[in-house]
Design a protein around this motif. Structure first.
Motif, PDB file in Angstrom:
ATOM      1  N   LEU A 141      16.689  20.883  13.620  1.00  0.00           N
ATOM      2  CA  LEU A 141      17.394  19.837  13.404  1.00  0.00           C
ATOM      3  C   LEU A 141      17.834  18.806  14.270  1.00  0.00           C
ATOM      4  O   LEU A 141      19.287  18.649  14.391  1.00  0.00           O
ATOM      5  N   VAL A 142      17.607  17.542  14.788  1.00  0.00           N
ATOM      6  CA  VAL A 142      17.618  17.307  16.063  1.00  0.00           C
ATOM      7  C   VAL A 142      18.089  16.128  15.787  1.00  0.00           C
ATOM      8  O   VAL A 142      19.073  15.888  16.046  1.00  0.00           O
ATOM      9  N   VAL A 143      18.287  15.576  13.652  1.00  0.00           N
ATOM     10  CA  VAL A 143      18.954  14.264  13.533  1.00  0.00           C
ATOM     11  C   VAL A 143      20.552  14.669  13.605  1.00  0.00           C
ATOM     12  O   VAL A 143      21.392  13.802  13.285  1.00  0.00           O
ATOM     13  N   HIS A 144      20.635  15.895  12.915  1.00  0.00           N
ATOM     14  CA  HIS A 144      22.134  17.002  13.515  1.00  0.00           C
ATOM     15  C   HIS A 144      22.728  16.596  14.509  1.00  0.00           C
ATOM     16  O   HIS A 144      23.586  16.176  14.915  1.00  0.00           O
ATOM     17  N   SER A 145      21.577  17.602  15.677  1.00  0.00           N
ATOM     18  CA  SER A 145      22.323  18.115  16.509  1.00  0.00           C
ATOM     19  C   SER A 145      22.330  16.518  18.155  1.00  0.00           C
ATOM     20  O   SER A 145      23.149  16.646  18.271  1.00  0.00           O
ATOM     21  N   SER A 146      21.141  15.844  17.882  1.00  0.00           N
ATOM     22  CA  SER A 146      21.090  14.661  18.702  1.00  0.00           C
ATOM     23  C   SER A 146      20.739  14.075  17.923  1.00  0.00           C
ATOM     24  O   SER A 146      19.545  12.854  17.823  1.00  0.00           O
ATOM     25  N   PRO A 147      21.674  13.133  16.912  1.00  0.00           N
ATOM     26  CA  PRO A 147      21.032  11.758  16.343  1.00  0.00           C
ATOM     27  C   PRO A 147      20.391  10.648  17.529  1.00  0.00           C
ATOM     28  O   PRO A 147      20.397  10.086  16.497  1.00  0.00           O
ATOM     29  N   LYS A 148      21.367  10.454  18.471  1.00  0.00           N
ATOM     30  CA  LYS A 148      20.879   9.231  19.202  1.00  0.00           C
ATOM     31  C   LYS A 148      19.933   8.996  19.977  1.00  0.00           C
ATOM     32  O   LYS A 148      19.615   8.448  21.360  1.00  0.00           O
ATOM     33  N   SER A 149      19.456  10.133  20.129  1.00  0.00           N
ATOM     34  CA  SER A 149      18.298  10.746  20.852  1.00  0.00           C
ATOM     35  C   SER A 149      16.338   9.878  20.360  1.00  0.00           C
ATOM     36  O   SER A 149      16.500   9.442  19.383  1.00  0.00           O
ATOM     37  N   ILE A 150      16.223  10.003  21.368  1.00  0.00           N
ATOM     38  CA  ILE A 150      14.441   9.771  20.566  1.00  0.00           C
ATOM     39  C   ILE A 150      13.879   9.769  19.580  1.00  0.00           C
ATOM     40  O   ILE A 150      13.162   9.277  19.038  1.00  0.00           O
ATOM     41  N   VAL A 151      14.110  11.517  19.601  1.00  0.00           N
ATOM     42  CA  VAL A 151      13.417  11.922  18.278  1.00  0.00           C
ATOM     43  C   VAL A 151      13.682  11.300  17.478  1.00  0.00           C
ATOM     44  O   VAL A 151      12.965  11.595  16.506  1.00  0.00           O
ATOM     45  N   SER A 152      15.086  11.417  17.108  1.00  0.00           N
ATOM     46  CA  SER A 152      16.318  10.864  15.776  1.00  0.00           C
ATOM     47  C   SER A 152      15.744  10.492  15.196  1.00  0.00           C
ATOM     48  O   SER A 152      15.695   9.819  14.588  1.00  0.00           O
ATOM     49  N   GLU A 153      15.423   9.267  17.001  1.00  0.00           N
ATOM     50  CA  GLU A 153      15.315   7.633  15.849  1.00  0.00           C
ATOM     51  C   GLU A 153      13.687   7.341  15.711  1.00  0.00           C
ATOM     52  O   GLU A 153      13.534   6.042  14.435  1.00  0.00           O
ATOM     53  N   GLN A 154      12.581   8.800  15.706  1.00  0.00           N
ATOM     54  CA  GLN A 154      10.880   8.294  15.438  1.00  0.00           C
ATOM     55  C   GLN A 154      11.576   9.134  13.613  1.00  0.00           C
ATOM     56  O   GLN A 154      10.689   8.650  13.055  1.00  0.00           O
ATOM     57  N   PHE A 155      12.172  10.021  13.769  1.00  0.00           N
ATOM     58  CA  PHE A 155      12.150  10.239  12.349  1.00  0.00           C
ATOM     59  C   PHE A 155      12.929   9.730  11.303  1.00  0.00           C
ATOM     60  O   PHE A 155      12.456   9.371  10.033  1.00  0.00           O
ATOM     61  N   ARG A 156      13.811   8.676  11.898  1.00  0.00           N
ATOM     62  CA  ARG A 156      14.066   7.641  11.590  1.00  0.00           C
ATOM     63  C   ARG A 156      12.714   6.317  10.983  1.00  0.00           C
ATOM     64  O   ARG A 156      13.090   5.954   9.855  1.00  0.00           O
ATOM     65  N   THR A 157      12.339   6.374  11.879  1.00  0.00           N
ATOM     66  CA  THR A 157      10.791   5.545  11.770  1.00  0.00           C
ATOM     67  C   THR A 157      10.087   6.088  10.578  1.00  0.00           C
ATOM     68  O   THR A 157       9.920   5.192   9.613  1.00  0.00           O
ATOM     69  N   LEU A 158       9.844   7.304  10.858  1.00  0.00           N
ATOM     70  CA  LEU A 158       9.037   7.950   9.520  1.00  0.00           C
ATOM     71  C   LEU A 158      10.106   8.088   7.827  1.00  0.00           C
ATOM     72  O   LEU A 158       9.017   7.622   6.966  1.00  0.00           O
ATOM     73  N   ARG A 159      11.596   7.903   8.432  1.00  0.00           N
ATOM     74  CA  ARG A 159      12.111   8.066   6.696  1.00  0.00           C
ATOM     75  C   ARG A 159      12.117   6.016   5.887  1.00  0.00           C
ATOM     76  O   ARG A 159      11.247   6.053   5.128  1.00  0.00           O
ATOM     77  N   THR A 160      12.426   5.300   7.293  1.00  0.00           N
ATOM     78  CA  THR A 160      11.911   4.377   6.407  1.00  0.00           C
ATOM     79  C   THR A 160       9.853   3.438   6.041  1.00  0.00           C
ATOM     80  O   THR A 160      10.091   3.375   4.765  1.00  0.00           O
ATOM     81  N   ASN A 161       9.307   3.994   6.904  1.00  0.00           N
ATOM     82  CA  ASN A 161       7.798   3.780   6.429  1.00  0.00           C
ATOM     83  C   ASN A 161       7.504   4.693   5.074  1.00  0.00           C
ATOM     84  O   ASN A 161       6.784   4.465   4.349  1.00  0.00           O
ATOM     85  N   ILE A 162       7.865   5.846   4.667  1.00  0.00           N
ATOM     86  CA  ILE A 162       8.066   6.459   3.721  1.00  0.00           C
ATOM     87  C   ILE A 162       8.201   5.692   2.453  1.00  0.00           C
ATOM     88  O   ILE A 162       8.201   5.667   1.534  1.00  0.00           O
ATOM     89  N   ASN A 163       9.757   5.442   2.550  1.00  0.00           N
ATOM     90  CA  ASN A 163      10.670   4.532   1.960  1.00  0.00           C
ATOM     91  C   ASN A 163       9.733   3.378   1.046  1.00  0.00           C
ATOM     92  O   ASN A 163       9.819   2.446  -0.258  1.00  0.00           O
ATOM     93  N   PHE A 164       9.212   2.804   2.353  1.00  0.00           N
ATOM     94  CA  PHE A 164       7.861   1.151   2.286  1.00  0.00           C
ATOM     95  C   PHE A 164       6.690   1.709   1.528  1.00  0.00           C
ATOM     96  O   PHE A 164       5.605   0.679   1.176  1.00  0.00           O
ATOM     97  N   SER A 165       6.759   3.294   1.717  1.00  0.00           N
ATOM     98  CA  SER A 165       5.110   2.684   1.303  1.00  0.00           C
ATOM     99  C   SER A 165       4.804   2.892   0.014  1.00  0.00           C
ATOM    100  O   SER A 165       3.590   3.240  -0.662  1.00  0.00           O
TER     101      SER A 165
END
Length: 240
Positions: free
Chosen positions: A21-45
């Motif tokens: 659960l990296v978006v919770h434990s390390s919200p500022k990490s590069i992995v969390s940022e890529q998950f947020r990119t994934l969320r954005t792309n799903i929203n626009f898909s």
């Protein structure tokens, strides 16, 4: 000595959950940022309001689809959406481990009319907007249950209570369960473990999803090496 071993084991379990659960434990990490990119792309898909149920699957076990689905569920909940994560893998379930929940009751109980959805949905400690339904006891006929009229009724009813329902499904090449679920969901996200997934397996899994008339939103490349300091990366490409 036994006590120390037990404590160490519990600590390792907590660390493992934190990594998942990296978006919770390390919200500022590069992995969390890529998950947020994934969320954005799903929203626009897809057009707004046209995506209520999303399936996460892979071609083979161990590619990270459960980790991806859990983190995406948390991110959508952080966005203010009311989210339900359902463990649709009634063969080798893992969602209850990630969220440290009991799996004595879950989806299989609902599909066999033993419980109502409301009775088996659990709150999480991470967000008031995120709820989880574990798989429940492993049934002898998972594919039959997922393709049943009860499953259709469950999916229809649950969407009236949640803004978004995410399903963590079994690998496509292992069993037919994911094809059945993909046909019922509004969109499917395909997770590929970079460097591990064989190209032929990925292509075969995509063909099976297509044959089930799945709406494949895109693919996540898991464990992609971005650079020497960034060993874990997710990429999403809508429509791939």
């Amino acid at each position: 000595m036994a006590i120390r071993t037990k404590k160490r084991g519990k600590k390792q379990q907590l660390e493992q959950r934190a990594r998942k659960l990296v978006v919770h434990s390390s919200p500022k990490s590069i992995v969390s940022e890529q998950f947020r990119t994934l969320r954005t792309n799903i929203n626009f898909s897809v057009p707004q309001g046209d995506l209520k149920t999303i399936l996460f699957t892979s071609s083979s076990p161990g590619e990270g689809k459960s980790t991806v689905s859990a983190n995406m569920a948390m991110l959508f909940a952080q966005d203010g959406l009311r989210v339900l994560l359902v463990d649709g893998d009634m063969r080798k379930p893992t969602v209850h481990y990630t969220f440290h929940l009991s799996n004595t009751q879950g989806l299989s109980n609902v599909l066999t009319r033993q419980e109502t959805p409301e009775a088996v949905i659990r709150e999480t400690e991470f967000s008031p907007n995120l709820h989880v339904m574990t798989s429940g006891p492993i049934p002898p006929n998972p594919a039959e249950l997922l393709g049943s009229q009860m499953m259709d009724q469950f999916m229809d009813s649950i969407q009236t209570h949640y803004d978004l329902v995410l399903f963590d499904a079994p690998p496509v090449l292992s069993v037919t369960d994911s094809q059945i679920l993909a046909n019922k969901c509004d969109g499917t996200v395909f997770v590929i473990n970079t460097g591990e997934t064989e190209k032929d397996n990925a292509e075969k899994a995509k063909e099976l999803l297509d044959s089930s008339k799945a709406r494949v939103l895109g693919a996540v490349l898991n464990n992609f090496k971005l650079g020497k300091d960034h060993y874990y990366y997710h990429y999403y490409g809508a429509g791939e």
